[in-house]
Design a protein around this motif. Structure first.
Motif, PDB file in Angstrom:
ATOM      1  N   TYR A   1      -6.891  -1.217  -2.791  1.00 48.35           N
ATOM      2  CA  TYR A   1      -7.496  -2.310  -3.650  1.00 48.35           C
ATOM      3  C   TYR A   1      -6.431  -3.209  -4.010  1.00 48.35           C
ATOM      4  O   TYR A   1      -6.531  -4.475  -3.870  1.00 48.35           O
ATOM      5  CB  TYR A   1      -8.370  -1.908  -4.861  1.00 48.35           C
ATOM      6  CG  TYR A   1      -9.340  -1.368  -4.496  1.00 48.35           C
ATOM      7  CD1 TYR A   1     -10.484  -1.710  -3.976  1.00 48.35           C
ATOM      8  CD2 TYR A   1      -9.524   0.263  -4.728  1.00 48.35           C
ATOM      9  CE1 TYR A   1     -11.737  -0.988  -3.705  1.00 48.35           C
ATOM     10  CE2 TYR A   1     -10.544   0.993  -4.425  1.00 48.35           C
ATOM     11  CZ  TYR A   1     -11.978   0.289  -3.890  1.00 48.35           C
ATOM     12  OH  TYR A   1     -12.890   1.190  -3.645  1.00 48.35           O
TER      13      TYR A   1
ATOM     14  N   PHE B   1     -10.820  -5.142   1.803  1.00 44.57           N
ATOM     15  CA  PHE B   1     -11.670  -4.537   0.653  1.00 44.57           C
ATOM     16  C   PHE B   1     -12.707  -3.895   1.157  1.00 44.57           C
ATOM     17  O   PHE B   1     -13.137  -2.628   0.452  1.00 44.57           O
ATOM     18  CB  PHE B   1     -12.153  -5.919  -0.155  1.00 44.57           C
ATOM     19  CG  PHE B   1     -12.865  -5.581  -1.292  1.00 44.57           C
ATOM     20  CD1 PHE B   1     -11.992  -4.784  -2.380  1.00 44.57           C
ATOM     21  CD2 PHE B   1     -14.170  -5.892  -1.562  1.00 44.57           C
ATOM     22  CE1 PHE B   1     -12.701  -4.623  -3.527  1.00 44.57           C
ATOM     23  CE2 PHE B   1     -14.947  -5.391  -2.703  1.00 44.57           C
ATOM     24  CZ  PHE B   1     -14.033  -4.716  -3.657  1.00 44.57           C
TER      25      PHE B   1
ATOM     26  N   ALA C   1     -11.345  -0.491   2.074  1.00 38.07           N
ATOM     27  CA  ALA C   1     -11.024   0.181   0.737  1.00 38.07           C
ATOM     28  C   ALA C   1     -12.172   0.949   0.136  1.00 38.07           C
ATOM     29  O   ALA C   1     -12.359   1.965  -0.232  1.00 38.07           O
ATOM     30  CB  ALA C   1     -10.302  -0.582  -0.110  1.00 38.07           C
ATOM     31  N   LEU C   2     -13.456   0.072   0.381  1.00 35.94           N
ATOM     32  CA  LEU C   2     -14.628   0.640  -0.407  1.00 35.94           C
ATOM     33  C   LEU C   2     -15.047   1.658   0.464  1.00 35.94           C
ATOM     34  O   LEU C   2     -15.579   2.759   0.008  1.00 35.94           O
ATOM     35  CB  LEU C   2     -15.666  -0.519  -0.345  1.00 35.94           C
ATOM     36  CG  LEU C   2     -15.688  -1.528  -1.651  1.00 35.94           C
ATOM     37  CD1 LEU C   2     -16.617  -2.586  -1.322  1.00 35.94           C
ATOM     38  CD2 LEU C   2     -15.743  -0.911  -2.922  1.00 35.94           C
TER      39      LEU C   2
ATOM     40  N   ASN D   1      -2.459   2.351  -3.180  1.00 37.23           N
ATOM     41  CA  ASN D   1      -3.756   1.694  -3.423  1.00 37.23           C
ATOM     42  C   ASN D   1      -4.433   0.674  -2.735  1.00 37.23           C
ATOM     43  O   ASN D   1      -3.881  -0.316  -2.453  1.00 37.23           O
ATOM     44  CB  ASN D   1      -3.805   1.231  -5.052  1.00 37.23           C
ATOM     45  CG  ASN D   1      -4.783   0.762  -5.687  1.00 37.23           C
ATOM     46  OD1 ASN D   1      -5.914   0.953  -5.117  1.00 37.23           O
ATOM     47  ND2 ASN D   1      -4.887   0.387  -7.042  1.00 37.23           N
TER      48      ASN D   1
ATOM     49  N   ALA E   1      -5.624  -5.249  -0.772  1.00 41.26           N
ATOM     50  CA  ALA E   1      -6.728  -6.301  -0.574  1.00 41.26           C
ATOM     51  C   ALA E   1      -6.129  -7.448  -1.478  1.00 41.26           C
ATOM     52  O   ALA E   1      -6.312  -8.589  -1.076  1.00 41.26           O
ATOM     53  CB  ALA E   1      -7.940  -5.804  -0.751  1.00 41.26           C
ATOM     54  N   PHE E   2      -5.793  -7.324  -2.781  1.00 40.20           N
ATOM     55  CA  PHE E   2      -5.682  -8.139  -3.587  1.00 40.20           C
ATOM     56  C   PHE E   2      -4.446  -8.915  -3.191  1.00 40.20           C
ATOM     57  O   PHE E   2      -4.110 -10.201  -3.306  1.00 40.20           O
ATOM     58  CB  PHE E   2      -5.247  -7.861  -5.074  1.00 40.20           C
ATOM     59  CG  PHE E   2      -5.277  -8.676  -6.248  1.00 40.20           C
ATOM     60  CD1 PHE E   2      -6.344  -9.743  -6.485  1.00 40.20           C
ATOM     61  CD2 PHE E   2      -3.928  -8.793  -6.669  1.00 40.20           C
ATOM     62  CE1 PHE E   2      -5.853 -10.456  -7.550  1.00 40.20           C
ATOM     63  CE2 PHE E   2      -3.747  -9.880  -7.690  1.00 40.20           C
ATOM     64  CZ  PHE E   2      -4.701 -10.698  -8.161  1.00 40.20           C
TER      65      PHE E   2
ATOM     66  N   THR F   1     -13.125   4.856  -0.109  1.00 42.91           N
ATOM     67  CA  THR F   1     -13.375   5.412  -1.390  1.00 42.91           C
ATOM     68  C   THR F   1     -14.662   6.168  -1.402  1.00 42.91           C
ATOM     69  O   THR F   1     -14.962   7.443  -1.926  1.00 42.91           O
ATOM     70  CB  THR F   1     -13.462   4.466  -2.549  1.00 42.91           C
ATOM     71  OG1 THR F   1     -12.128   3.612  -2.568  1.00 42.91           O
ATOM     72  CG2 THR F   1     -13.812   5.030  -3.878  1.00 42.91           C
TER      73      THR F   1
ATOM     74  N   TYR G   1       0.793  -1.363  -0.170  1.00 42.47           N
ATOM     75  CA  TYR G   1      -0.108  -0.129  -0.024  1.00 42.47           C
ATOM     76  C   TYR G   1       0.739   1.243  -0.131  1.00 42.47           C
ATOM     77  O   TYR G   1       0.566   2.283  -0.552  1.00 42.47           O
ATOM     78  CB  TYR G   1      -0.899   0.178   1.217  1.00 42.47           C
ATOM     79  CG  TYR G   1      -1.736   1.445   1.147  1.00 42.47           C
ATOM     80  CD1 TYR G   1      -2.463   1.501   0.279  1.00 42.47           C
ATOM     81  CD2 TYR G   1      -1.068   2.315   2.396  1.00 42.47           C
ATOM     82  CE1 TYR G   1      -3.199   2.830   0.608  1.00 42.47           C
ATOM     83  CE2 TYR G   1      -1.915   3.517   2.374  1.00 42.47           C
ATOM     84  CZ  TYR G   1      -2.972   3.729   1.684  1.00 42.47           C
ATOM     85  OH  TYR G   1      -3.580   4.885   1.689  1.00 42.47           O
TER      86      TYR G   1
END
Length: 97
Positions: free
Chosen positions: A31, A80, A83-84, A29, A34-35, A87, A24
């Motif tokens: 996302y 995730f 992150a949502l 980022n 999380a990936f 955002t 990160y």
């Protein structure tokens, strides 16, 4: 022997989160972070299952690796969702300024 695997599980979870945090910081980022945790769930699950099979010498020890993967998968879902949420908050704050 039981405490060894619990310590190993906690260590894998902490390592996955530290690696995701470093990714990160590099990519900036959430996302992608999380990936990374999702990919590490598979990787650390396979390592944990293999290590458990070698140490315990029982084929059912593979389920230990699946348990590590499950916890890291839940961890990935939490990252995730954060992150949502970040955002949505960022878009809401930029629209109201």
């Amino acid at each position: 022997m039981n405490s060894f695997f619990i310590i190993l599980m906690v260590l894998f979870i902490i390592m996955a989160n530290i690696i995701a945090f470093l990714s990160y910081r590099k990519k900036n980022n959430l996302y992608f972070s999380a990936f990374i945790v999702l990919l590490l769930a598979v990787f650390f699950g396979a390592i944990g299952g293999t290590l458990a099979i070698v140490v315990i010498r029982d084929p059912f020890a593979l389920f230990y690796g699946m348990q590590i993967g499950y916890f890291l998968l839940i961890n990935s879902i939490i990252v995730f969702m954060i992150a949502l949420l970040a955002t949505v908050i960022k878009k809401y704050n930029s629209r109201n300024i």
